[in-house]
Design an enzyme around this catalytic site. Structure first.
Site, PDB file in Angstrom:
ATOM      1  N   LYS A  27      21.551  46.604  14.518  1.00 35.54           N
ATOM      2  CA  LYS A  27      22.107  47.130  15.445  1.00 35.54           C
ATOM      3  C   LYS A  27      21.078  47.208  16.493  1.00 35.54           C
ATOM      4  CE  LYS A  27      25.033  50.843  15.069  1.00 35.54           C
ATOM      5  NZ  LYS A  27      25.408  51.514  15.272  1.00 35.54           N
ATOM      6  N   ILE A  42      32.351  39.118  45.389  1.00 37.44           N
ATOM      7  CA  ILE A  42      31.998  40.301  45.528  1.00 37.44           C
ATOM      8  C   ILE A  42      30.777  40.389  45.357  1.00 37.44           C
ATOM      9  CG2 ILE A  42      32.183  42.311  43.884  1.00 37.44           C
ATOM     10  CD1 ILE A  42      35.333  41.647  43.086  1.00 37.44           C
ATOM     11  N   SER A 138      34.815  30.481  40.498  1.00 33.46           N
ATOM     12  CA  SER A 138      35.295  29.835  39.634  1.00 33.46           C
ATOM     13  C   SER A 138      37.203  30.417  39.805  1.00 33.46           C
ATOM     14  CB  SER A 138      34.848  29.959  38.425  1.00 33.46           C
ATOM     15  OG  SER A 138      35.460  30.696  37.836  1.00 33.46           O
ATOM     16  N   ASP A 255      24.762  33.403  45.132  1.00 37.89           N
ATOM     17  CA  ASP A 255      25.781  34.366  46.193  1.00 37.89           C
ATOM     18  C   ASP A 255      24.641  35.077  46.855  1.00 37.89           C
ATOM     19  OD1 ASP A 255      27.275  33.778  44.427  1.00 37.89           O
ATOM     20  OD2 ASP A 255      26.699  35.711  43.085  1.00 37.89           O
TER      21      ASP A 255
END
Length: 308
Positions: A27, A42, A138, A255
């Site tokens: 983990k 966004i 996309s 972006d």
């Protein structure tokens, strides 16, 4: 004040982890975790608002993850128009392994969209009032490849400038339909668009100018990562090298580039200067970890150095 609207057909919840090292058995505890609203449009809106503009996010959202996305947008204080869908909004993950400095990015394909849902999105755009509409990202499943061409036609009727950042058949169909003020493919996306490898810089420039001269796109920016970017307009081509910065994460660099370039164009900057501002924002995004995107002070500092 400059008004922008962004369209995100396949948004995502962006989850970013920083860990010491990857281990396939044990983990792993994250040193830090960040959750942000994501997807091309966004991300563009987030940066555009940081730079001082107004932005409205139009996006599809559904299921429990869609409700979480809505909440994240509210935390970022972004004006939003939600198009409800039946399927769940996707989740994307970025993992930075500190020991190696490598970043691993996992992005889900996204939901299947019913015809009534994507048609509702087009209907919403019919009453839109803005200076620019940026369609970025996309297309999810079942949305037709010519969807962005339909959006461009709506933008022409509405009298606002249409900006396109996508890939594959959606990019090809969007540009073929014409009416695109600015398109920003990456080099890989651009190669796929023209169907050639384009190994030489002159080949990239010629292919970009060919599209501009056909009148399909007014401005075509091809981003090339560490090799910089190229801008083709009716006036010719401008090629700039990348700005050398310390790389922390590549998430949202394209972006950020697009948001800053549109912001500068909207303020009346010449395309060449807006292109430089975009390049500075793309480099500034690389400075930030995970899904944080660029910060205005870094953008303006790098832009000043670039213009000097």
């Amino acid at each position: 004040m400059l008004n922008l609207a962004t369209l995100t057909m396949n948004p995502t919840i962006d989850v970013a982890y920083e860990i010491d090292h990857l281990d396939q058995i044990h983990k792993i505890r994250a040193e830090s975790t960040r959750n942000d609203p994501g997807g091309g449009g966004i991300n563009v809106a987030r940066v555009f608002v940081r730079l001082g503009g107004n932005a409205r996010c139009i996006y599809l959202s559904g299921g429990a993850t869609g409700a979480a996305l809505d909440g994240l947008l509210d935390l970022h204080q972004l004006v939003r128009t939600r198009i409800a869908i039946t399927s769940d909004t996707r989740i994307s993950t970025a993992i930075l392994e500190q020991a190696s400095g490598k970043e691993y990015r996992i992005s889900a394909r996204g939901p299947e969209i019913a015809k009534s849902e994507w048609q509702s999105c087009l209907d919403q755009l019919g009453s839109l009032r803005c200076d620019y509409l940026v369609a970025s990202g996309s297309l999810p499943g079942n949305v037709p490849n010519d969807f962005y061409a339909r959006v461009a036609a709506i933008a022409a009727v509405g009298g606002y400038r249409f900006v396109l950042d996508t890939s594959g058949p959606a990019l090809a169909a969007g540009i073929a339909g014409g009416g695109v003020f600015l398109a920003k493919p990456s080099l890989g996306e651009f190669r796929a668009l023209v169907g050639r490898e384009l190994t030489e810089e002159s080949e990239i420039a010629d292919a970009a100018m060919n599209i501009v001269e056909q009148g399909r796109v007014q401005h075509l920016a091809v981003t090339m990562g560490r090799d910089g970017a190229l801008l083709a307009t009716r006036s010719g081509c401008l090629r700039l090298p990348s700005i050398k910065v310390e790389t922390r994460s590549a998430v949202g660099s394209g972006d950020s580039f697009l948001a800053a370039m549109v912001h500068a164009l909207g303020l009346g900057k010449k395309p060449e200067d807006a292109f430089r501002f975009g390049l500075a924002a793309g480099a500034a995004a690389v400075l930030t970890p995970g899904t944080d995107l660029c910060h205005p002070e870094d953008v303006r500092r790098l832009y000043s150095a670039l213009t000097v």
